[in-house]
Design a protein around this motif. Structure first.
Motif, mmCIF file in Angstrom:
data_model
loop_
_atom_site.group_PDB
_atom_site.id
_atom_site.type_symbol
_atom_site.label_atom_id
_atom_site.label_comp_id
_atom_site.label_asym_id
_atom_site.label_seq_id
_atom_site.Cartn_x
_atom_site.Cartn_y
_atom_site.Cartn_z
ATOM 1 N N VAL A 192 3.064 9.029 -5.232
ATOM 2 C CA VAL A 192 3.064 8.717 -6.669
ATOM 3 C C VAL A 192 3.822 9.762 -7.491
ATOM 4 O O VAL A 192 4.611 9.395 -8.376
ATOM 5 C CB VAL A 192 1.627 8.488 -7.181
ATOM 6 N N GLY A 227 -1.526 -0.858 -9.680
ATOM 7 C CA GLY A 227 -2.298 -0.801 -8.447
ATOM 8 C C GLY A 227 -3.197 -2.013 -8.336
ATOM 9 O O GLY A 227 -3.688 -2.530 -9.342
ATOM 10 N N SER A 228 -3.411 -2.487 -7.130
ATOM 11 C CA SER A 228 -4.288 -3.634 -6.870
ATOM 12 C C SER A 228 -5.632 -3.148 -6.376
ATOM 13 O O SER A 228 -5.697 -2.252 -5.540
ATOM 14 C CB SER A 228 -3.696 -4.543 -5.796
ATOM 15 N N ASN A 229 -6.670 -3.761 -6.864
ATOM 16 C CA ASN A 229 -8.022 -3.517 -6.368
ATOM 17 C C ASN A 229 -8.533 -4.813 -5.779
ATOM 18 O O ASN A 229 -8.835 -5.750 -6.509
ATOM 19 C CB ASN A 229 -8.966 -3.075 -7.496
ATOM 20 N N VAL A 252 -1.089 7.959 -1.857
ATOM 21 C CA VAL A 252 -1.234 8.624 -3.150
ATOM 22 C C VAL A 252 -0.257 9.793 -3.307
ATOM 23 O O VAL A 252 0.197 10.090 -4.413
ATOM 24 C CB VAL A 252 -2.700 9.047 -3.383
ATOM 25 N N TYR A 309 -6.230 -5.565 -11.192
ATOM 26 C CA TYR A 309 -5.106 -4.645 -11.268
ATOM 27 C C TYR A 309 -5.416 -3.526 -12.243
ATOM 28 O O TYR A 309 -6.208 -3.683 -13.161
ATOM 29 C CB TYR A 309 -3.839 -5.387 -11.724
ATOM 30 N N ARG A 310 -4.733 -2.401 -12.054
ATOM 31 C CA ARG A 310 -4.871 -1.289 -12.990
ATOM 32 C C ARG A 310 -3.530 -0.579 -13.100
ATOM 33 O O ARG A 310 -2.768 -0.523 -12.137
ATOM 34 C CB ARG A 310 -5.964 -0.324 -12.555
ATOM 35 N N ASP A 311 -3.267 -0.068 -14.278
ATOM 36 C CA ASP A 311 -2.060 0.729 -14.496
ATOM 37 C C ASP A 311 -2.273 2.118 -13.903
ATOM 38 O O ASP A 311 -3.251 2.788 -14.233
ATOM 39 C CB ASP A 311 -1.790 0.887 -15.997
ATOM 40 N N ILE A 312 -1.361 2.537 -13.071
ATOM 41 C CA ILE A 312 -1.379 3.907 -12.557
ATOM 42 C C ILE A 312 -0.526 4.779 -13.460
ATOM 43 O O ILE A 312 -0.870 5.910 -13.768
ATOM 44 C CB ILE A 312 -0.867 3.940 -11.101
ATOM 45 N N GLU A 358 0.839 -1.192 0.000
ATOM 46 C CA GLU A 358 0.000 0.000 0.000
ATOM 47 C C GLU A 358 0.876 1.245 0.000
ATOM 48 O O GLU A 358 1.733 1.415 0.853
ATOM 49 C CB GLU A 358 -0.912 0.003 1.224
#
Length: 189
Positions: free
Chosen positions: A50, A157-159, A47, A169-172, A44
């Motif tokens: 980043v 990022g993990s959801n 934000v 997952y998603r690309d940040i 984790e």
């Protein structure tokens, strides 16, 4: 921090997996669009960190070589996690992971400092199912995918959803490697 195989390499593995999907429907299969090779697991991250990661990794990635990799075979961790193996320029992959970890650490972000074990996670078993993952690994043992170039470094990022479903997952952010392909020898490994 991760590398993602191109869509055609993932599609090639997915085609090979079709009979394994049918033999092991009780596994919690990761979505093909979520397949990636973790270089550093950050856990984790607040934000507000980043932007410093963007800054530290953007220029660095642009000055680095891409690596030629391939997916092959399979295995499992503790009979619970099914993975596809990684082949190709493993030395280059380890060097990338080392550099990524140094940049992440320089931003004050902690990560799980485990030795890199390059793999692509495909599925997880349920707690009461100790046989499906080894069975699936046997079905994938002969897979040898075509070589491909890892062109970008991804901040993923993990959801975590509710219930027993797969992790999403998603690309940040993603950064393109800019110095060509390390030790480029065309299509050969």
């Amino acid at each position: 921090m991760a590398l993602a195989p191109p869509d055609d390499a993932k599609d090639e593995l997915a085609r090979f997996l079709r009979p394994v999907y049918a033999q092991c429907p009780q596994l919690r299969w990761n979505r093909i669009e979520d397949w990636h090779i973790t270089l550093a697991f950050l856990g984790e991250v607040p934000v507000e960190v980043v932007p410093s990661l963007r800054s530290a990794l953007g220029d660095w990635t642009a000055s680095r070589h891409a690596v030629r990799l391939g997916l092959h075979g399979a295995g499992h961790f503790d009979q619970r996690l099914l993975w596809s193996g990684i082949g190709g320029d493993l030395e280059g992959l380890h060097l990338l992971a080392e550099g990524v970890r140094e940049r992440v650490e320089s931003c004050g972000v902690g990560f799980r400092d485990r030795p890199l074990s390059p793999h692509l996670t495909l599925a997880r078993s349920r707690r009461d199912d100790p046989s499906s993952v080894p069975k699936a690994a046997e079905g994938l043992a002969g897979f040898v995918g075509r070589p491909w170039v890892a062109e970008r470094l991804h901040l993923v990022g993990s959801n975590f959803g509710r219930g027993p479903g797969p992790i999403r997952y998603r690309d940040i952010e993603a950064w393109r490697f800019g110095a060509g392909v390390r030790g480029d020898r065309g299509g050969a490994w």
